[in-house]
Design a protein around this motif. Sequence first.
Motif: not given
Length: 141
Positions: A3-4, A25-26, A58-67
């Motif tokens: 969900t993240d 989700g977040t 925050f960016l760790k989660h963002y980059h997972q989503r971006s990848n």
Amino acid sequence: MCTDVFSVSSSLSHDNLELIERLGGTAYVPFKVNSAAGEAGTLWERMFHYYNFRREEFLKHYHQRSNVESTINMVKAKFRDHVRSRTDVAMKNEVLCKLLCHNIVVVHQPHVELGIEPVFWGAEPTAPSDAPTTLPFVRLG
């Protein structure tokens, strides 16, 4: 589904943040330079402060989503964005096959582009059993 790493769109708005929150989700969408904290106690304010004060997390989660989004776009570009199967099981298998083919292409691409020849193990292992087992690569030319 994690969900993240959930995304409705890459657009940062109050409506998107609230929709993603309602769905469990977040939303990890980076804030713009001119974004402000907003009203106290709102989801927008919580995410704004999370982005500003825990930027690395925050960016760790963002980059997972971006990848994930990049991978999905690569698969769609290479294998098209439709599924021809009719049953749910067949559709799932078709998508998994597209992902498998994508992984094979990504692993094989350096061999072609960089001229790296893979060297596979023979019948006898050449490394001691306590050494890490990796495939050695030999550069051509």
